[in-house]
Scaffold this motif. Structure first.
Motif, PDB file in Angstrom:
ATOM      1  N   ARG A 153       1.034  -1.114   0.103  1.00 31.62           N
ATOM      2  CA  ARG A 153       0.050   0.128   0.170  1.00 31.62           C
ATOM      3  C   ARG A 153       0.910   1.274   0.004  1.00 31.62           C
ATOM      4  NH1 ARG A 153      -4.258  -0.458   4.591  1.00 31.62           N
ATOM      5  NH2 ARG A 153      -5.424   1.084   3.284  1.00 31.62           N
ATOM      6  N   ALA A 154       2.138   1.131   0.055  1.00 37.07           N
ATOM      7  CA  ALA A 154       2.953   2.358   0.064  1.00 37.07           C
ATOM      8  C   ALA A 154       3.365   2.748  -1.419  1.00 37.07           C
ATOM      9  CB  ALA A 154       4.428   2.149   0.947  1.00 37.07           C
ATOM     10  N   ARG A 155       3.206   2.234  -2.219  1.00 34.65           N
ATOM     11  CA  ARG A 155       3.812   2.624  -3.688  1.00 34.65           C
ATOM     12  C   ARG A 155       2.538   2.166  -4.882  1.00 34.65           C
ATOM     13  NH1 ARG A 155       9.470  -0.277  -4.093  1.00 34.65           N
ATOM     14  NH2 ARG A 155       8.390  -2.101  -3.110  1.00 34.65           N
ATOM     15  N   ASN A 156       2.914   3.042  -5.844  1.00 33.81           N
ATOM     16  CA  ASN A 156       1.875   2.901  -6.908  1.00 33.81           C
ATOM     17  C   ASN A 156       2.336   1.771  -7.696  1.00 33.81           C
ATOM     18  OD1 ASN A 156       3.804   3.798  -8.707  1.00 33.81           O
ATOM     19  ND2 ASN A 156       2.937   6.015  -8.593  1.00 33.81           N
ATOM     20  N   VAL A 157       1.397   1.740  -8.913  1.00 31.11           N
ATOM     21  CA  VAL A 157       1.631   0.478  -9.850  1.00 31.11           C
ATOM     22  C   VAL A 157       3.036   0.597 -10.741  1.00 31.11           C
ATOM     23  CG1 VAL A 157      -0.777  -0.003  -9.989  1.00 31.11           C
ATOM     24  CG2 VAL A 157       0.355   1.775 -11.372  1.00 31.11           C
ATOM     25  N   LYS A 158       3.464   1.803 -10.428  1.00 32.24           N
ATOM     26  CA  LYS A 158       4.697   2.024 -11.278  1.00 32.24           C
ATOM     27  C   LYS A 158       6.023   1.742 -10.222  1.00 32.24           C
ATOM     28  CE  LYS A 158       3.285   3.900 -15.283  1.00 32.24           C
ATOM     29  NZ  LYS A 158       3.703   3.319 -16.268  1.00 32.24           N
ATOM     30  N   GLY A 159       5.558   1.398  -9.008  1.00 30.27           N
ATOM     31  CA  GLY A 159       6.454   0.958  -7.841  1.00 30.27           C
ATOM     32  C   GLY A 159       7.290   2.395  -7.200  1.00 30.27           C
ATOM     33  N   ASP A 160       6.590   3.340  -7.539  1.00 28.84           N
ATOM     34  CA  ASP A 160       7.136   4.655  -6.917  1.00 28.84           C
ATOM     35  C   ASP A 160       6.169   5.155  -5.552  1.00 28.84           C
ATOM     36  OD1 ASP A 160       8.788   5.085  -8.901  1.00 28.84           O
ATOM     37  OD2 ASP A 160       7.291   6.417 -10.136  1.00 28.84           O
ATOM     38  N   TYR A 161       6.805   5.618  -4.809  1.00 35.59           N
ATOM     39  CA  TYR A 161       6.076   6.356  -3.635  1.00 35.59           C
ATOM     40  C   TYR A 161       5.898   7.674  -4.029  1.00 35.59           C
ATOM     41  CZ  TYR A 161       8.996   3.016  -0.698  1.00 35.59           C
ATOM     42  OH  TYR A 161       9.486   1.997  -0.208  1.00 35.59           O
ATOM     43  N   GLU A 162       4.597   7.897  -4.023  1.00 38.84           N
ATOM     44  CA  GLU A 162       3.907   9.075  -4.671  1.00 38.84           C
ATOM     45  C   GLU A 162       3.008   9.939  -3.439  1.00 38.84           C
ATOM     46  OE1 GLU A 162       1.067   7.844  -7.416  1.00 38.84           O
ATOM     47  OE2 GLU A 162      -0.431   7.435  -5.847  1.00 38.84           O
ATOM     48  N   PHE A 163       3.092   9.496  -2.116  1.00 41.16           N
ATOM     49  CA  PHE A 163       2.504  10.036  -1.030  1.00 41.16           C
ATOM     50  C   PHE A 163       3.367   9.742   0.021  1.00 41.16           C
ATOM     51  CE2 PHE A 163       0.928   5.964  -0.613  1.00 41.16           C
ATOM     52  CZ  PHE A 163       0.558   5.574   0.620  1.00 41.16           C
ATOM     53  N   ILE A 164       3.097  10.839   0.980  1.00 40.54           N
ATOM     54  CA  ILE A 164       3.502  10.606   2.566  1.00 40.54           C
ATOM     55  C   ILE A 164       2.618  10.528   3.437  1.00 40.54           C
ATOM     56  CG2 ILE A 164       5.054  11.780   4.191  1.00 40.54           C
ATOM     57  CD1 ILE A 164       6.540  10.857   1.823  1.00 40.54           C
ATOM     58  N   PRO A 165       2.749   9.515   4.272  1.00 38.41           N
ATOM     59  CA  PRO A 165       1.599   9.354   5.435  1.00 38.41           C
ATOM     60  C   PRO A 165       1.869  10.275   6.631  1.00 38.41           C
ATOM     61  CG  PRO A 165       3.099   7.409   5.249  1.00 38.41           C
ATOM     62  CD  PRO A 165       3.428   8.425   4.341  1.00 38.41           C
ATOM     63  N   PHE A 166       1.135  10.854   7.029  1.00 37.09           N
ATOM     64  CA  PHE A 166       1.210  11.676   8.353  1.00 37.09           C
ATOM     65  C   PHE A 166       0.752  10.666   9.408  1.00 37.09           C
ATOM     66  CE2 PHE A 166       0.353  16.241   6.806  1.00 37.09           C
ATOM     67  CZ  PHE A 166       1.054  16.091   5.822  1.00 37.09           C
ATOM     68  N   ASN A 167       0.010   9.844   9.301  1.00 38.58           N
ATOM     69  CA  ASN A 167      -0.332   8.926  10.417  1.00 38.58           C
ATOM     70  C   ASN A 167      -0.906   7.609   9.839  1.00 38.58           C
ATOM     71  OD1 ASN A 167      -2.876   9.322   9.101  1.00 38.58           O
ATOM     72  ND2 ASN A 167      -3.357  10.684  10.672  1.00 38.58           N
ATOM     73  N   LEU A 168      -1.292   6.739  10.544  1.00 39.89           N
ATOM     74  CA  LEU A 168      -2.015   5.522  10.278  1.00 39.89           C
ATOM     75  C   LEU A 168      -3.513   5.628  10.466  1.00 39.89           C
ATOM     76  CD1 LEU A 168       0.528   2.602  11.475  1.00 39.89           C
ATOM     77  CD2 LEU A 168       0.622   3.819   9.207  1.00 39.89           C
ATOM     78  N   VAL A 169      -4.268   4.743   9.934  1.00 39.86           N
ATOM     79  CA  VAL A 169      -5.570   4.841  10.340  1.00 39.86           C
ATOM     80  C   VAL A 169      -6.228   3.420  10.507  1.00 39.86           C
ATOM     81  CG1 VAL A 169      -6.328   4.426   7.706  1.00 39.86           C
ATOM     82  CG2 VAL A 169      -7.798   5.820   9.443  1.00 39.86           C
ATOM     83  N   ILE A 170      -7.090   3.488  11.434  1.00 33.61           N
ATOM     84  CA  ILE A 170      -7.929   2.013  11.719  1.00 33.61           C
ATOM     85  C   ILE A 170      -9.341   2.339  11.849  1.00 33.61           C
ATOM     86  CG2 ILE A 170      -7.403   1.959  14.168  1.00 33.61           C
ATOM     87  CD1 ILE A 170      -6.957  -1.128  13.423  1.00 33.61           C
TER      88      ILE A 170
END
Length: 486
Positions: A153-170
């Motif tokens: 869930r960290a990278r897109n279909v290209k294998g790139d990191y495109e976002f930064i998570p400020f937190n986790l969610v549950i």
């Protein structure tokens, strides 16, 4: 002196509420124009997304205002403004802006977009975070189980990191302990059958069992809590690609594993009986537990069916960990619990798999549009680095009900029942609902739940939506295997 010159920085960053899709043109112009320079040499960047913390149409709340104020103090040459977008419309608004090249400098991640519309953050994550003394690589600050090379869930279909998570969610169930006591219901409710019985007892006591509204969240969350327990039997067989889209396995089924299973017919909604059973159980929850007129209630951002729950008229509500601060002023005791486990007594398709949701990076994540360049790009990167540094991010986590995505920060207090045990563990079959980008953010099950669509019709619709999703993923990823070309 004009009124605009008299406004403080805090007032300038107060969010603009976009109340209708018709206002999209105005928002795009305001965010994408050449008026980004503030007073003097100050650079202004805008962060735009939905309100996940409260129902205020103009502000993300005090925790955000404090975070921005502390960043602006640290970086006096940068001004950060926030734009609050309606929950029902943010996806289409930001997606349209990304396509048009008019998006602001920081946009919420969960919107339909193409990888080339946003900056790859790979090179930045390999460099030090300047707000963390001694750090050599920004990526190392993050919990690698959720944001790292092994996470699907960290990278897109290209294998790139495109976002930064400020937190986790549950997500979990919040409950009014006073109502449950009056109805003779003991929390936590362990099994699905006991949950159905509890709903009857709560109705007999004169309350709504489960607050619900018309948003896609209540429908989607319920389905995505039920389905993984029934689908678990297929997980090992379908787990064929790793997080990098290369042959192997992943902690959670990757998009490529799922897309292959769908396009080859290995996992088909019409031929997989557990899909129909998941729909049956979903409808039973809505029929027996949900607010009777849920389809006419506008969706809120903090709790599903916010007003009934916070107002003391409903016993239970879905909420993220971000929702907890909204209960500071209530005059009743509250608690949290997982969704109940489906047992063999509840369904012949039960697998023995316990209820799991799992913390993940689907919470507060922001991207930088590809059109952001130069000093504004530098400023946007700095804000992301500041917000995810343990020292500067911790006050925001504490005040916003946050679970850290980084290693050296701590979860906000009061979330223990959602952040422990099996519920906190992410199921291998995390994604269970699929649809094309054109349907992002839309309620997926409304027609079936309101009986305007039969089970067979719903399964046929899902079959089409699943295929469309898989083909979009194959196209985005540039996958060349034979199964991806059909």
């Amino acid at each position: 002196m004009s009124v605009s010159r008299l406004r403080s920085r805090a007032q300038r960053r107060r969010a603009v509420s976009v109340v209708a899709l018709a206002a999209m043109t105005f928002v795009a112009a305001a965010c994408g124009g050449d008026s980004g320079q503030g007073d003097g040499d100050e650079i202004t960047i805008t962060l735009s997304g939905p309100n996940q913390w409260n129902n205020d149409p103009a502000s993300f709340g005090p925790a955000w205002e404090d975070l921005v104020a502390r960043f602006e103090k640290e970086e006096p040459g940068i001004n950060v403004e926030t734009t609050v977008l309606p929950l029902a419309e943010f996806g289409q608004t930001l997606s349209t802006q990304l396509s048009a090249g008019t998006a602001p400098e920081l946009v919420f991640k969960q919107v339909p977009h193409e990888p080339e519309q946003v900056h790859s953050l790979n090179e930045y994550l390999e460099q030090p975070n300047p707000y963390v003394e001694g750090n050599e690589k920004w990526l190392d600050l993050f919990n690698q189980d959720y944001f790292g090379p092994k996470s699907t869930r960290a990278r897109n279909v290209k294998g790139d990191y495109e976002f930064i998570p400020f937190n986790l969610v549950i997500v979990g169930l919040y409950y009014n302990a006073d109502i449950l006591a009056e109805a003779g219901v003991e929390a936590p409710i362990e099994t699905y059958g006991e949950f159905m019985d509890a709903c009857e007892d709560i109705k007999d006591a004169g309350y709504v069992p489960l607050s619900m509204d018309q948003s896609h969240l209540g429908q989607g969350w319920t389905y995505n809590m039920i389905a993984p327990m029934l689908f678990h039997k297929y997980a090992d067989e379908l787990n064929q690609f790793g997080a990098n889209n290369e042959p192997g396995t992943a902690l959670q089924l990757s998009s490529k594993s799922l897309a292959k299973a769908i396009l080859t017919g290995e996992f088909d909604p019409k031929d997989t009986p557990e899909v129909a059973e998941s729909l049956r159980l979903l409808k039973e929850v809505f029929d027996k537990c949900a607010t009777p007129n849920w389809s006419g209630i506008s969706g809120g951002a903090s709790f599903v069916g916010h007003d009934d729950f916070v107002g003391g008229r409903a016993a239970i509500a879905y909420g993220t960990n971000f929702a907890a601060p909204n209960l500071k002023e209530v005059d009743w005791e509250w608690g949290t619990m997982p969704f109940p486990t489906i047992t063999k007594q509840d369904s012949e398709f039960a697998t023995g798999q316990p209820a799991q949701f799992g913390a993940g990076v689907g919470g507060t994540n922001y991207m930088i549009p590809a059109t952001t360049e130069g000093e504004k790009l530098d400023a946007a990167i700095k804000f992301l680095q500041f917000a995810t540094s343990p020292e500067h991010g911790q006050p925001w986590l504490d005040a916003s009900g946050g679970i850290p995505a980084t290693n050296d920060a701590e979860a906000a207090p009061g979330l223990e029942n959602l952040t422990s045990g099996e519920w906190f563990t992410t199921p291998v079959f995390k994604q269970t609902s699929f649809g094309p980008k054109s349907k992002a953010g839309q309620p997926r099950f409304e027609g079936f739940l309101l009986e305007s669509k039969s089970l067979d019709d719903k399964l046929a619709e899902m079959d089409s939506d699943w295929d469309a999703w898989a083909k979009e993923k194959a196209d985005e990823g540039g996958w060349t295997e034979d199964w991806a070309q059909g």
